[in-house]
Design a protein around this motif. Structure first.
Motif, PDB file in Angstrom:
ATOM      1  N   ASP A   1     -13.199  -5.078  -3.200  1.00 32.53           N
ATOM      2  CA  ASP A   1     -13.395  -4.175  -4.344  1.00 32.53           C
ATOM      3  C   ASP A   1     -13.371  -2.702  -3.917  1.00 32.53           C
ATOM      4  O   ASP A   1     -14.247  -1.918  -4.259  1.00 32.53           O
ATOM      5  N   LEU A   2     -12.333  -2.339  -3.170  1.00 37.15           N
ATOM      6  CA  LEU A   2     -12.186  -0.974  -2.672  1.00 37.15           C
ATOM      7  C   LEU A   2     -11.641  -0.050  -3.763  1.00 37.15           C
ATOM      8  O   LEU A   2     -10.738  -0.434  -4.499  1.00 37.15           O
ATOM      9  N   PRO A   3     -12.151   1.172  -3.851  1.00 43.00           N
ATOM     10  CA  PRO A   3     -11.634   2.103  -4.866  1.00 43.00           C
ATOM     11  C   PRO A   3     -10.223   2.573  -4.515  1.00 43.00           C
ATOM     12  O   PRO A   3      -9.891   2.753  -3.345  1.00 43.00           O
ATOM     13  N   PHE A   4      -9.386   2.765  -5.549  1.00 38.25           N
ATOM     14  CA  PHE A   4      -8.077   3.379  -5.360  1.00 38.25           C
ATOM     15  C   PHE A   4      -8.280   4.893  -5.373  1.00 38.25           C
ATOM     16  O   PHE A   4      -8.935   5.423  -6.269  1.00 38.25           O
ATOM     17  N   VAL A   5      -7.702   5.575  -4.400  1.00 40.17           N
ATOM     18  CA  VAL A   5      -7.822   7.022  -4.296  1.00 40.17           C
ATOM     19  C   VAL A   5      -6.434   7.630  -4.463  1.00 40.17           C
ATOM     20  O   VAL A   5      -5.495   7.244  -3.770  1.00 40.17           O
ATOM     21  N   ARG A   6      -6.320   8.565  -5.405  1.00 37.62           N
ATOM     22  CA  ARG A   6      -5.041   9.227  -5.698  1.00 37.62           C
ATOM     23  C   ARG A   6      -4.985  10.564  -4.972  1.00 37.62           C
ATOM     24  O   ARG A   6      -5.975  11.298  -4.943  1.00 37.62           O
ATOM     25  N   LYS A   7      -3.808  10.885  -4.405  1.00 37.74           N
ATOM     26  CA  LYS A   7      -3.643  12.155  -3.699  1.00 37.74           C
ATOM     27  C   LYS A   7      -2.200  12.615  -3.835  1.00 37.74           C
ATOM     28  O   LYS A   7      -1.281  11.823  -3.697  1.00 37.74           O
TER      29      LYS A   7
ATOM     30  N   HIS B   1      -6.360   2.638  -0.543  1.00 44.34           N
ATOM     31  CA  HIS B   1      -7.629   1.913  -0.555  1.00 44.34           C
ATOM     32  C   HIS B   1      -7.865   1.436   0.867  1.00 44.34           C
ATOM     33  O   HIS B   1      -6.949   0.903   1.501  1.00 44.34           O
ATOM     34  N   GLY B   2      -9.047   1.687   1.380  1.00 46.49           N
ATOM     35  CA  GLY B   2      -9.302   1.353   2.778  1.00 46.49           C
ATOM     36  C   GLY B   2      -8.313   2.090   3.656  1.00 46.49           C
ATOM     37  O   GLY B   2      -8.084   3.288   3.485  1.00 46.49           O
ATOM     38  N   ASP B   3      -7.655   1.384   4.580  1.00 43.15           N
ATOM     39  CA  ASP B   3      -6.679   2.021   5.454  1.00 43.15           C
ATOM     40  C   ASP B   3      -5.240   1.819   4.980  1.00 43.15           C
ATOM     41  O   ASP B   3      -4.292   2.106   5.686  1.00 43.15           O
TER      42      ASP B   3
ATOM     43  N   GLY C   1       1.484   5.536 -10.590  1.00 46.08           N
ATOM     44  CA  GLY C   1       0.167   5.238 -11.151  1.00 46.08           C
ATOM     45  C   GLY C   1       0.206   5.282 -12.662  1.00 46.08           C
ATOM     46  O   GLY C   1       1.267   5.302 -13.255  1.00 46.08           O
ATOM     47  N   PRO C   2      -0.905   5.307 -13.348  1.00 42.24           N
ATOM     48  CA  PRO C   2      -2.263   5.184 -12.815  1.00 42.24           C
ATOM     49  C   PRO C   2      -2.570   3.743 -12.410  1.00 42.24           C
ATOM     50  O   PRO C   2      -1.815   2.826 -12.733  1.00 42.24           O
ATOM     51  N   HIS C   3      -3.683   3.583 -11.727  1.00 38.75           N
ATOM     52  CA  HIS C   3      -4.088   2.280 -11.240  1.00 38.75           C
ATOM     53  C   HIS C   3      -5.431   1.880 -11.821  1.00 38.75           C
ATOM     54  O   HIS C   3      -6.130   2.690 -12.414  1.00 38.75           O
ATOM     55  N   ALA C   4      -5.766   0.646 -11.595  1.00 36.09           N
ATOM     56  CA  ALA C   4      -7.120   0.196 -11.892  1.00 36.09           C
ATOM     57  C   ALA C   4      -8.064   0.991 -10.992  1.00 36.09           C
ATOM     58  O   ALA C   4      -7.637   1.541  -9.974  1.00 36.09           O
TER      59      ALA C   4
ATOM     60  N   LYS D   1     -10.395  -5.219  -9.447  1.00 36.82           N
ATOM     61  CA  LYS D   1      -9.931  -5.389 -10.833  1.00 36.82           C
ATOM     62  C   LYS D   1      -8.567  -6.065 -10.908  1.00 36.82           C
ATOM     63  O   LYS D   1      -8.073  -6.349 -11.991  1.00 36.82           O
ATOM     64  N   ILE D   2      -7.944  -6.324  -9.762  1.00 38.69           N
ATOM     65  CA  ILE D   2      -6.596  -6.899  -9.755  1.00 38.69           C
ATOM     66  C   ILE D   2      -6.614  -8.372 -10.140  1.00 38.69           C
ATOM     67  O   ILE D   2      -5.764  -8.841 -10.864  1.00 38.69           O
ATOM     68  N   GLY D   3      -7.552  -9.121  -9.640  1.00 39.87           N
ATOM     69  CA  GLY D   3      -7.599 -10.558  -9.914  1.00 39.87           C
ATOM     70  C   GLY D   3      -7.260 -11.321  -8.662  1.00 39.87           C
ATOM     71  O   GLY D   3      -7.943 -11.201  -7.657  1.00 39.87           O
ATOM     72  N   VAL D   4      -6.172 -12.071  -8.687  1.00 32.70           N
ATOM     73  CA  VAL D   4      -5.746 -12.900  -7.559  1.00 32.70           C
ATOM     74  C   VAL D   4      -4.263 -12.663  -7.316  1.00 32.70           C
ATOM     75  O   VAL D   4      -3.488 -12.574  -8.254  1.00 32.70           O
ATOM     76  N   ILE D   5      -3.883 -12.584  -6.048  1.00 37.61           N
ATOM     77  CA  ILE D   5      -2.472 -12.458  -5.678  1.00 37.61           C
ATOM     78  C   ILE D   5      -1.963 -13.836  -5.277  1.00 37.61           C
ATOM     79  O   ILE D   5      -2.591 -14.543  -4.501  1.00 37.61           O
TER      80      ILE D   5
END
Length: 143
Positions: A15-21, A60-62, A69-72, A77-81
C-alpha cells in the motif's frame, strides 16, 4: 512469469503512496541512465523531440516510471495483478532489437483474478478440444 506477478502483488500489499513529480529532459535521462533503463531513455528522447517541456514521473517505493496520470493514491487501491501471457514483440518493431512484452490485467480482488484465469483456461481447453474434434471428424468416412 509467476515471480513477476508475485512481486507486483507484493507491491500492492505494501500500500505504497504514488508520488507525482515533473522533471526536465536532463533529469529524466539522468535518472533512467542511473537505473539502467535504456529503453525508457529512448522514449524520453522521443517525448521531448515532440516538444514536451517536462515529463511527469510517478513513483512508489524504489520504482519509478513516466505516465500522464492521474493515479490511485496508493498501490493498495489497485487490487490484484494477474499476468496473462508473454508475447514475442520486438522493441519498436525491429527484429534486431530485444523482445519485450508481458500482458496482464488488474482485478479488484483475488477471487476475480482466479475466476478470470480459470475461465480463460477453460476457453483455451475448449478451443483445443474443438479443433481436435474438427480434425477427427474430417477423417471419418461419410455415412
Amino acid at each position: 512469469m509467476q515471480k513477476i506477478e508475485d512481486a507486483a502483488n507484493e507491491e500492492i500489499r505494501k500500500d505504497l503512496p504514488f508520488v507525482r513529480k515533473e522533471v526536465s529532459r536532463e533529469e529524466a535521462l539522468q535518472l533512467f541512465d542511473k537505473l539502467g533503463e535504456k529503453f525508457k531513455m529512448e522514449i524520453v528522447e522521443d517525448i521531448f523531440a515532440k516538444g514536451a517541456k517536462t515529463l511527469t514521473l510517478y513513483s512508489h517505493g524504489d520504482w519509478v516510471d513516466f505516465c500522464l496520470g492521474p493515479h490511485a493514491p496508493s498501490t493498495g487501491k489497485i487490487g490484484v495483478i494477474k499476468l496473462l501471457n508473454v508475447a514475442g514483440a520486438y522493441w519498436r518493431g525491429d527484429h534486431t532489437k530485444p523482445q519485450l512484452a508481458v500482458y496482464g490485467c488488474a482485478f479488484s480482488c483475488w477471487l476475480e483474478a482466479r475466476l478470470e484465469s480459470s475461465v480463460e483456461g477453460t476457453r483455451a481447453s475448449m478451443r483445443r478440444a474443438g479443433a481436435w474434434c474438427d480434425r477427427r471428424a474430417s477423417t471419418l468416412p461419410p455415412r
